[in-house]
Design a protein around this motif. Structure first.
Motif, short mmCIF file in Angstrom:
data_model
loop_
_atom_site.label_atom_id
_atom_site.label_comp_id
_atom_site.label_asym_id
_atom_site.label_seq_id
_atom_site.Cartn_x
_atom_site.Cartn_y
_atom_site.Cartn_z
N UNK A 1 0.84 -1.20 0.00
CA UNK A 1 0.00 0.00 0.00
C UNK A 1 0.88 1.25 0.00
N UNK A 2 1.60 1.49 -1.10
CA UNK A 2 2.55 2.61 -1.12
C UNK A 2 1.89 3.98 -0.99
N UNK A 3 0.59 4.10 -1.30
CA UNK A 3 -0.06 5.40 -1.14
C UNK A 3 -0.15 5.82 0.32
N UNK A 4 0.04 4.89 1.24
CA UNK A 4 0.01 5.19 2.66
C UNK A 4 1.40 5.42 3.24
N UNK A 5 2.42 5.32 2.43
CA UNK A 5 3.79 5.52 2.90
C UNK A 5 3.93 6.91 3.53
N UNK A 6 4.43 6.94 4.76
CA UNK A 6 4.55 8.23 5.46
C UNK A 6 5.63 9.12 4.86
N UNK A 7 6.50 8.55 4.07
CA UNK A 7 7.52 9.35 3.39
C UNK A 7 6.98 10.00 2.12
N UNK A 8 5.78 9.64 1.73
CA UNK A 8 5.25 10.11 0.45
C UNK A 8 3.92 10.85 0.61
#
Length: 350
Positions: A98-105
């Motif tokens: 779930x890369x849309x939830x990455x805190x770096x992004x």
């Protein structure tokens, strides 16, 4: 080099930009085309707060110019569509797919890689594609076949990922289900064609602009109405899925009110950051849901390539999303046309 710089008061084309070389895990891309999205306009009008000065643009495609150390999936000369998702690839959310939830992004301007007049400027959405050259993280550059026109490929990076992804990844519309799409701009049209791909049984497009009907039907809408009240006349029990693509709190409430039992309202439009919407709590007790959706819950390296493949098969419309093209020098004309609400997308060419 040239690009569009917003200084907090106005956005204008400047010619004194410079870009650094790509570092490890980065890619330098010569931008060929960039879509003008309402999110760019929302920075200009203050709806999306963002530090300035900033080079705008986040929906782009181009040709790889140079790669940094450790980049192996693209090489100079490759055609790429760019995503805005500068995910880290190592956090718990990235590990869950779930890369849309990455805190770096999420909501971070990132380290400046552009300069204007020798001074560092912010980059928008980790992309800043309203510039002749840009630097992105390797994960943001997705190789596409060279027979996909770059002007069309540019639109995958935001409008298509968001709209189609909201249907397939977030709402997971099932075969035969009913869908209402509120707002038939670039995002709404992609929701419509996403619903077609999912096999939805009835797709009702809602827009106050009557001239949008032909385009909505071209993308797969089975019905076109000018209000949500008219949706109720067509489907008295409500719909399985209602997608709000405008960003108006009153329409968010109407999307919730349209739902049948076990229905889902998916919020894609972007209201002001402090906007609040209301609904009747009792309406949700029949297993109804209100879903936020960031960037179509996308996995760009997979989804961008998938959508480009569907385009090549004739199953996904990209060319038809482009209403007008403008050279970068005519940025103001593109803004005026987009603000009129009559376009699907205006695309800047370099």
């Amino acid at each position: 080099m040239r690009g569009v710089l917003f200084d907090g008061k106005a956005a204008a084309v400047v010619d004194d930009l410079s870009v650094r070389d790509p570092g490890p895990g980065e890619v330098l891309v010569r931008v060929a085309a960039a879509g003008l999205c309402h999110s760019d306009l929302s920075v200009i009008d203050g709806t999306i707060p963002f530090p300035v000065p900033v080079v705008l643009g986040h929906e782009g495609a181009g040709v790889v110019e140079k790669t940094g150390a450790g980049v192996a999936h693209v090489v100079p000369g490759d055609h790429v569509a760019l995503s805005t998702l500068a995910s880290c690839g190592t956090c718990d959310w990235c590990g869950k797919g779930m890369p849309t939830m990455c805190r770096q992004a999420i909501g971070r301007p990132g380290k400046p890689f552009l300069r204007a007049g020798g001074e560092p400027v912010y980059n928008f959405a980790s992309a800043s594609v309203f510039a002749e050259l840009t630097v992105v993280k390797a994960v943001q550059a997705v190789r596409i076949d060279k027979d996909v026109p770059l002007a069309s490929a540019a639109l995958i990076g935001c409008g298509v990922l968001t709209g189609v992804g909201a249907v397939l990844n977030r709402a997971r519309v099932a075969i035969g289900e009913t869908v209402a799409v509120i707002g038939c701009g670039g995002i709404g049209l992609n929701v419509i064609q996403g619903a077609v791909l999912a096999g939805a049984g009835r797709i009702v497009a809602v827009d106050v602009a009557a001239e949008k009907e032909a385009l909505a039907r071209r993308f797969g809408a089975t019905d076109f109405v000018s209000s949500t009240a008219a949706v109720r006349e067509l489907l008295p029990l409500g719909v399985d899925h209602a997608f709000e693509c405008v960003g108006r709190t009153s329409l968010i409430r109407e999307a919730v009110d349209l739902l049948d039992r076990h229905g889902q309202a998916v919020l894609l439009g972007v209201p002001a950051a402090d906007a609040e919407a209301s609904f009747r709590v009792s309406d949700l007790y029949l297993d109804k849901s209100i879903l936020g959706c960031r960037y179509g819950s996308s996995r760009p390296q997979y989804d961008v390539a998938r959508y480009a493949g569907l385009y090549r098969q004739g199953r996904l419309k990209l060319d038809e999303l482009i209403t007008e093209t403008h050279p970068l020098a005519d940025f103001d004309k593109a803004v005026q046309a987009t603000g009129s609400g009559r376009l699907a997308r205006a695309v800047l060419t370099f």
